[in-house]
Design an enzyme around this catalytic site. Structure first.
Site, PDB file in Angstrom:
ATOM      1  N   GLY A 178       0.787  -1.216   0.000  1.00 28.60           N
ATOM      2  CA  GLY A 178       0.000   0.000   0.000  1.00 28.60           C
ATOM      3  C   GLY A 178       0.822   1.270   0.000  1.00 28.60           C
TER       4      GLY A 178
ATOM      5  CG  ASP B  13      -5.187  -7.704  -0.213  1.00 34.05           C
ATOM      6  OD1 ASP B  13      -4.029  -8.036  -0.439  1.00 34.05           O
ATOM      7  OD2 ASP B  13      -5.494  -6.591   0.260  1.00 34.05           O
TER       8      ASP B  13
END
Length: 502
Positions: free
Chosen positions: A179, A267
């Protein structure tokens, strides 16, 4: 050919469907008519002792495919390996054993270890369609997997593949939950830890939702598609490696699930933990450091979310025999200057080579993580790992080890640069307060990363900088003019990717 004949000649379609077996038949084919096959039907294909389950695509134009032939995608061709003139038979297969378990999870029921074993077995056996796998991934998203289910899923994923045995040696590993664009610490950390004499067989993924994964960046500099025998040889020779996990049979369901998660662009904590820890257990690691960047536009948004993830990591790690340490880091802005495989590789090499203009933030993160890993040694004195990591980096020992690892993996390559570039400038003056991780990553992806290894974004300003109007903010790198224009158009419409305060 008899009325009951369900066989067809096999031809090669020459179509890459990644790992999903696909069969192409004409709509007027006698097998389609006899069996009632329609587009996207799951069909069983048998050739001698080999059988696969494939998805049917129906050809409506008669031009390229004869009526008495079936064409196989590259994945199906590799699985069946037909010879010239071979005929295969096509039938309706039995429903996958895991159908009922996936349906139960869609309706919110808790799954047993047997359920997860059946699902993972059907995934690795290619018995589930992409739609069925997408249903499973979606049903497990968010908070829909509890810790007990995460443990069961992790065990099932590990059992589905091979687990490496290093003869009782202490094996170390690290992972970042992601991220954070440009956060390419792994190749440098592996070099430092291996230079310290520890064993660190690092398997990495390609990008899921980011402009580059560790495997994408490392592949710019050295081969990463090693098999298990080659991985073992590299680690036994050099103490460490950085290879692509998708070419190994360590947690084979993971790469297939990642292929589904990528277009869905999400996810969950449960799936993330099962993915990461099944691979760590399979590679034979025992002491694992997990980096969790936290920031408003990172994957983990808050300290509370980081604490919840750390609790799940620790619980699942203990259940599968891993000692887990979690390192919470700053995730408010990208790391280094490069975003994209080759650009991140240049940052990695700048730090390893101790260049005077090497990204200080990347170097600092590397020393924090490598130091924390060195402190996990059973005989380590508390808190001295960072100083040891700095000494190995500053002396050139880490660079030498990295080059030796690259040589052992197949040879080092110097990263090249994209031909097409465009600079995006500030539309106002002020202090740069923040950079939106997600949108700067999107610009890099629109430029072609990670598929185009030279594509991405090079940052020219950092949070804290005082900027005048028209000052350069970042440079877009692309391999084609069209991709450059595409990324630049999006970037110019996103003026607030860089937050300026007057």
């Amino acid at each position: 050919m008899t009325a009951a004949d369900t066989s067809l000649h096999l031809v090669r379609a020459g179509i890459d469907t990644y790992s999903q077996p696909v069969v192409y038949m004409r709509e007027d084919c006698h097998v389609c008519r006899a069996e009632g096959f329609a587009a996207l039907t799951r069909i069983g294909v048998t050739l001698g002792p080999k059988s696969i389950i494939a998805t049917l695509n129906v050809v409506t134009e008669a031009g390229w495919l004869p009526a008495d032939a079936a064409a196989l995608s590259e994945a199906a061709w590799a699985l069946l390996q037909p010879r010239p003139g071979d005929r295969a038979t096509f039938v309706h297969p039995e429903p996958p054993a895991s159908d009922s378990a996936i349906r139960a999870k869609v309706y919110g029921q808790e799954l047993t270890e047997a359920d997860f074993t059946a699902i993972i077995g059907d995934i690795t056996g290619r018995r589930l369609s992409e739609l069925q796998m997408a249903a499973f991934v979606t049903a497990c998203a968010g908070e829909r997997l509890n810790i007990a289910e995460t443990i069961r899923l992790t065990r099932a994923m590990q059992r589905a593949g091979e687990t490496l045995d290093w003869g009782g040696a202490e094996v170390y590993d690290k992972h970042c939950v992601g991220g954070l664009p440009g956060n390419r610490t792994t190749p440098i950390v592996v070099a430092i830890v291996a230079a310290a004499g520890l064993m660190i067989p690092k398997t990495s993924s390609r990008a899921i939702t980011s402009p580059a994964g560790t495997a994408d960046t490392m592949e710019v500099m050295a081969p990463v598609a090693l098999d298990i025998a080659a991985l073992r040889r590299v680690v036994e020779t050099e103490g460490g490696c950085v290879v692509w996990g998708g070419n190994l049979a360590l947690s084979p369901a993971d790469d297939l699930l990642i292929r589904i998660e990528r277009p869905l662009d999400f996810d969950s904590d449960g799936q993330l933990v099962a993915s990461v820890l099944s691979k760590k257990a399979a590679v034979g690691a025992r002491r694992v450091l997990i980096d969790v960047p936290v920031g408003p536009t990172a994957k983990v948004r808050s300290p509370a979310a980081a604490a919840s993830l750390a609790q799940r990591l620790a619980a699942v790690g203990e259940a599968v025999g891993l000692s887990i340490a979690v390192h919470v880091s700053d995730g408010t802005a990208p790391v280094g200057r490069g975003i994209g495989p080759a650009l991140e590789a240049r940052d990695v090499l700048a730090v390893l080579r101790r260049d005077t203009d090497a990204p200080a933030d990347l170097r600092g993160r590397v020393l924090d993580l490598a130091g924390a890993l060195l402190d996990l040694r059973p005989d380590a004195a508390a808190g001295i790992g960072r100083a040891r990591a700095a000494a190995l980096l500053d002396s050139g020992a880490a660079e030498a080890k990295f080059m030796a690892i690259c040589a052992a993996q197949g040879g080092f390559r110097e990263p090249s640069a994209a031909r097409h570039r465009a600079v995006v400038t500030a539309t106002a003056a002020g202090r740069l307060e923040a950079i939106d991780n997600r949108r700067i990553a999107r610009i890099a992806k629109l430029a072609g990363a990670p598929g185009r290894k030279l594509a991405g974004v090079r940052l020219l300003a950092r949070p804290g900088d005082l900027l005048r109007r028209g000052a350069p903010l970042f440079e877009i790198h692309a391999e084609t003019p069209g991709e450059l224009d595409y990324a630049r158009s999006y970037a110019e419409a996103q003026a607030d990717v860089f937050e300026l305060r007057e």
